[in-house]
Design a protein around this motif. Structure first.
Motif, PDB file in Angstrom:
ATOM      1  N   PHE A  49      -1.240  10.920   7.315  1.00 45.58           N
ATOM      2  CA  PHE A  49      -2.193   9.940   7.838  1.00 45.58           C
ATOM      3  C   PHE A  49      -3.318  10.659   8.584  1.00 45.58           C
ATOM      4  O   PHE A  49      -4.494  10.327   8.428  1.00 45.58           O
ATOM      5  CB  PHE A  49      -1.466   8.942   8.750  1.00 45.58           C
ATOM      6  CG  PHE A  49      -2.317   7.800   9.223  1.00 45.58           C
ATOM      7  CD1 PHE A  49      -2.781   6.830   8.349  1.00 45.58           C
ATOM      8  CD2 PHE A  49      -2.634   7.674  10.569  1.00 45.58           C
ATOM      9  CE1 PHE A  49      -3.554   5.759   8.792  1.00 45.58           C
ATOM     10  CE2 PHE A  49      -3.398   6.608  11.030  1.00 45.58           C
ATOM     11  CZ  PHE A  49      -3.863   5.658  10.128  1.00 45.58           C
ATOM     12  N   ALA A  50      -2.967  11.672   9.367  1.00 41.37           N
ATOM     13  CA  ALA A  50      -3.973  12.467  10.085  1.00 41.37           C
ATOM     14  C   ALA A  50      -4.909  13.156   9.101  1.00 41.37           C
ATOM     15  O   ALA A  50      -6.136  13.152   9.286  1.00 41.37           O
ATOM     16  CB  ALA A  50      -3.291  13.496  10.987  1.00 41.37           C
ATOM     17  N   LYS A  51      -4.358  13.733   8.057  1.00 43.24           N
ATOM     18  CA  LYS A  51      -5.167  14.409   7.043  1.00 43.24           C
ATOM     19  C   LYS A  51      -6.098  13.411   6.344  1.00 43.24           C
ATOM     20  O   LYS A  51      -7.264  13.717   6.085  1.00 43.24           O
ATOM     21  CB  LYS A  51      -4.250  15.092   6.022  1.00 43.24           C
ATOM     22  CG  LYS A  51      -4.945  16.016   5.091  1.00 43.24           C
ATOM     23  CD  LYS A  51      -5.275  17.296   5.810  1.00 43.24           C
ATOM     24  CE  LYS A  51      -5.697  18.347   4.802  1.00 43.24           C
ATOM     25  NZ  LYS A  51      -6.366  19.454   5.451  1.00 43.24           N
ATOM     26  N   PHE A  52      -5.588  12.210   6.073  1.00 38.43           N
ATOM     27  CA  PHE A  52      -6.412  11.168   5.463  1.00 38.43           C
ATOM     28  C   PHE A  52      -7.607  10.841   6.359  1.00 38.43           C
ATOM     29  O   PHE A  52      -8.744  10.758   5.891  1.00 38.43           O
ATOM     30  CB  PHE A  52      -5.576   9.909   5.200  1.00 38.43           C
ATOM     31  CG  PHE A  52      -6.399   8.674   5.026  1.00 38.43           C
ATOM     32  CD1 PHE A  52      -7.135   8.473   3.866  1.00 38.43           C
ATOM     33  CD2 PHE A  52      -6.475   7.727   6.035  1.00 38.43           C
ATOM     34  CE1 PHE A  52      -7.929   7.341   3.717  1.00 38.43           C
ATOM     35  CE2 PHE A  52      -7.262   6.600   5.894  1.00 38.43           C
ATOM     36  CZ  PHE A  52      -7.990   6.401   4.727  1.00 38.43           C
ATOM     37  N   ILE A  53      -7.361  10.653   7.659  1.00 38.54           N
ATOM     38  CA  ILE A  53      -8.450  10.349   8.594  1.00 38.54           C
ATOM     39  C   ILE A  53      -9.454  11.494   8.622  1.00 38.54           C
ATOM     40  O   ILE A  53     -10.663  11.280   8.528  1.00 38.54           O
ATOM     41  CB  ILE A  53      -7.907  10.036  10.004  1.00 38.54           C
ATOM     42  CG1 ILE A  53      -7.223   8.657   9.991  1.00 38.54           C
ATOM     43  CG2 ILE A  53      -9.018  10.075  11.047  1.00 38.54           C
ATOM     44  CD1 ILE A  53      -6.560   8.278  11.298  1.00 38.54           C
ATOM     45  N   GLU A  54      -8.974  12.715   8.720  1.00 43.94           N
ATOM     46  CA  GLU A  54      -9.859  13.877   8.771  1.00 43.94           C
ATOM     47  C   GLU A  54     -10.727  13.961   7.517  1.00 43.94           C
ATOM     48  O   GLU A  54     -11.951  14.104   7.611  1.00 43.94           O
ATOM     49  CB  GLU A  54      -9.031  15.153   8.914  1.00 43.94           C
ATOM     50  CG  GLU A  54      -9.862  16.423   8.929  1.00 43.94           C
ATOM     51  CD  GLU A  54      -9.012  17.656   9.016  1.00 43.94           C
ATOM     52  OE1 GLU A  54      -9.327  18.517   9.848  1.00 43.94           O
ATOM     53  OE2 GLU A  54      -8.028  17.780   8.241  1.00 43.94           O
ATOM     54  N   GLN A  55     -10.123  13.879   6.343  1.00 43.60           N
ATOM     55  CA  GLN A  55     -10.871  14.008   5.094  1.00 43.60           C
ATOM     56  C   GLN A  55     -11.855  12.857   4.910  1.00 43.60           C
ATOM     57  O   GLN A  55     -12.967  13.065   4.431  1.00 43.60           O
ATOM     58  CB  GLN A  55      -9.907  14.090   3.912  1.00 43.60           C
ATOM     59  CG  GLN A  55      -9.143  15.396   3.890  1.00 43.60           C
ATOM     60  CD  GLN A  55      -8.088  15.440   2.804  1.00 43.60           C
ATOM     61  OE1 GLN A  55      -7.592  14.425   2.332  1.00 43.60           O
ATOM     62  NE2 GLN A  55      -7.732  16.659   2.401  1.00 43.60           N
ATOM     63  N   THR A  56     -11.452  11.656   5.286  1.00 39.46           N
ATOM     64  CA  THR A  56     -12.338  10.510   5.119  1.00 39.46           C
ATOM     65  C   THR A  56     -13.535  10.613   6.051  1.00 39.46           C
ATOM     66  O   THR A  56     -14.672  10.352   5.642  1.00 39.46           O
ATOM     67  CB  THR A  56     -11.567   9.190   5.343  1.00 39.46           C
ATOM     68  OG1 THR A  56     -10.440   9.164   4.465  1.00 39.46           O
ATOM     69  CG2 THR A  56     -12.446   7.985   5.057  1.00 39.46           C
ATOM     70  N   LEU A  57     -13.306  11.000   7.290  1.00 35.84           N
ATOM     71  CA  LEU A  57     -14.421  11.109   8.237  1.00 35.84           C
ATOM     72  C   LEU A  57     -15.373  12.252   7.897  1.00 35.84           C
ATOM     73  O   LEU A  57     -16.513  12.253   8.350  1.00 35.84           O
ATOM     74  CB  LEU A  57     -13.899  11.247   9.667  1.00 35.84           C
ATOM     75  CG  LEU A  57     -13.285   9.980  10.262  1.00 35.84           C
ATOM     76  CD1 LEU A  57     -12.673  10.269  11.629  1.00 35.84           C
ATOM     77  CD2 LEU A  57     -14.309   8.858  10.362  1.00 35.84           C
ATOM     78  N   GLY A 105       0.805  -1.216   0.000  1.00 32.26           N
ATOM     79  CA  GLY A 105       0.000   0.000   0.000  1.00 32.26           C
ATOM     80  C   GLY A 105       0.834   1.260   0.000  1.00 32.26           C
ATOM     81  O   GLY A 105       2.071   1.238  -0.031  1.00 32.26           O
ATOM     82  N   GLU A 106       0.140   2.382   0.069  1.00 27.86           N
ATOM     83  CA  GLU A 106       0.777   3.697   0.091  1.00 27.86           C
ATOM     84  C   GLU A 106       1.361   3.969   1.474  1.00 27.86           C
ATOM     85  O   GLU A 106       0.713   3.722   2.486  1.00 27.86           O
ATOM     86  CB  GLU A 106      -0.273   4.758  -0.247  1.00 27.86           C
ATOM     87  CG  GLU A 106       0.230   6.168  -0.211  1.00 27.86           C
ATOM     88  CD  GLU A 106      -0.871   7.200  -0.456  1.00 27.86           C
ATOM     89  OE1 GLU A 106      -0.532   8.394  -0.472  1.00 27.86           O
ATOM     90  OE2 GLU A 106      -2.055   6.817  -0.605  1.00 27.86           O
ATOM     91  N   GLU A 107       2.580   4.474   1.495  1.00 26.77           N
ATOM     92  CA  GLU A 107       3.204   4.861   2.762  1.00 26.77           C
ATOM     93  C   GLU A 107       2.895   6.328   3.031  1.00 26.77           C
ATOM     94  O   GLU A 107       3.058   7.171   2.158  1.00 26.77           O
ATOM     95  CB  GLU A 107       4.712   4.629   2.718  1.00 26.77           C
ATOM     96  CG  GLU A 107       5.075   3.164   2.678  1.00 26.77           C
ATOM     97  CD  GLU A 107       6.573   2.914   2.758  1.00 26.77           C
ATOM     98  OE1 GLU A 107       7.248   3.608   3.547  1.00 26.77           O
ATOM     99  OE2 GLU A 107       7.047   2.035   2.031  1.00 26.77           O
ATOM    100  N   LEU A 108       2.433   6.619   4.250  1.00 31.21           N
ATOM    101  CA  LEU A 108       2.100   7.980   4.652  1.00 31.21           C
ATOM    102  C   LEU A 108       2.897   8.344   5.897  1.00 31.21           C
ATOM    103  O   LEU A 108       3.076   7.505   6.777  1.00 31.21           O
ATOM    104  CB  LEU A 108       0.601   8.085   4.985  1.00 31.21           C
ATOM    105  CG  LEU A 108      -0.390   7.684   3.906  1.00 31.21           C
ATOM    106  CD1 LEU A 108      -1.807   7.661   4.475  1.00 31.21           C
ATOM    107  CD2 LEU A 108      -0.312   8.624   2.729  1.00 31.21           C
ATOM    108  N   ASP A 109       3.314   9.609   5.994  1.00 35.42           N
ATOM    109  CA  ASP A 109       3.884  10.047   7.264  1.00 35.42           C
ATOM    110  C   ASP A 109       2.719  10.395   8.197  1.00 35.42           C
ATOM    111  O   ASP A 109       1.549  10.382   7.795  1.00 35.42           O
ATOM    112  CB  ASP A 109       4.865  11.210   7.074  1.00 35.42           C
ATOM    113  CG  ASP A 109       4.245  12.459   6.471  1.00 35.42           C
ATOM    114  OD1 ASP A 109       2.999  12.616   6.499  1.00 35.42           O
ATOM    115  OD2 ASP A 109       4.994  13.302   5.970  1.00 35.42           O
ATOM    116  N   SER A 110       3.012  10.691   9.444  1.00 41.95           N
ATOM    117  CA  SER A 110       1.952  10.925  10.431  1.00 41.95           C
ATOM    118  C   SER A 110       1.032  12.091  10.077  1.00 41.95           C
ATOM    119  O   SER A 110      -0.189  11.963  10.185  1.00 41.95           O
ATOM    120  CB  SER A 110       2.558  11.106  11.830  1.00 41.95           C
ATOM    121  OG  SER A 110       3.170   9.908  12.237  1.00 41.95           O
TER     122      SER A 110
END
Length: 143
Positions: free
Chosen positions: A73-81, A65-70
């Motif tokens: 990863f936080a931005k991904f969680i925020e945008q997805t939620l 999968g895609e590697e994300l820094d912290s």
């Protein structure tokens, strides 16, 4: 809600304690659930995982999968939620996730090319989710 769908029970008490600690910390920010799939053969594990992932945003934890820094990863969680009610993070058993499970996922995330024991990886994922909420709330947390 954020849900971890995980295969196998953790036997080491120190890892159970760490997982429980991060579980409590995260629940102060967002509802978290851990759905346990019993160890069995890969096909049966896949069937049980697929029953739990319908109609949610599903993330396969996968070495490819895609590697994300912290912060990412936080931005991904925020945008997805913001657009989805639930995120499922799926950790496979000792043989990993089947292609059938992976194709039902919306995203694949990797924590690197190394192999981790399942309990340690589960704790690491929870720590990163907790860190994400600290980042998103502009709260201090050790680096």
């Amino acid at each position: 809600m954020i849900r971890l769908i995980v295969v196998g029970k953790i036997k080491e008490q120190y890892l159970v304690n760490m997982i429980e600690d991060y579980f409590k910390r995260i629940n102060k920010y967002h509802k978290l659930e851990i759905a346990l799939i019993p160890d069995s053969n890969t096909k049966l594990e896949a069937e049980k995982i697929i029953k739990k992932i319908e109609n949610n945003y599903n993330v396969a934890l996968d070495i490819h999968g895609e590697e994300l820094d912290s912060p990412k990863f936080a931005k991904f969680i925020e945008q997805t939620l913001m657009t989805k009610a639930n995120i499922n993070f799926i950790i496979g058993g000792s043989e990993g996730l089947t292609s059938e499970v992976i194709t039902k996922c919306d995203k694949r995330i990797s924590f690197g090319k190394m192999t981790f024991p399942h309990g340690l990886f589960r704790a690491n994922l929870l720590e990163q989710i907790y860190r994400s909420f600290k980042i998103l709330n502009n709260e201090t947390y050790h680096k």
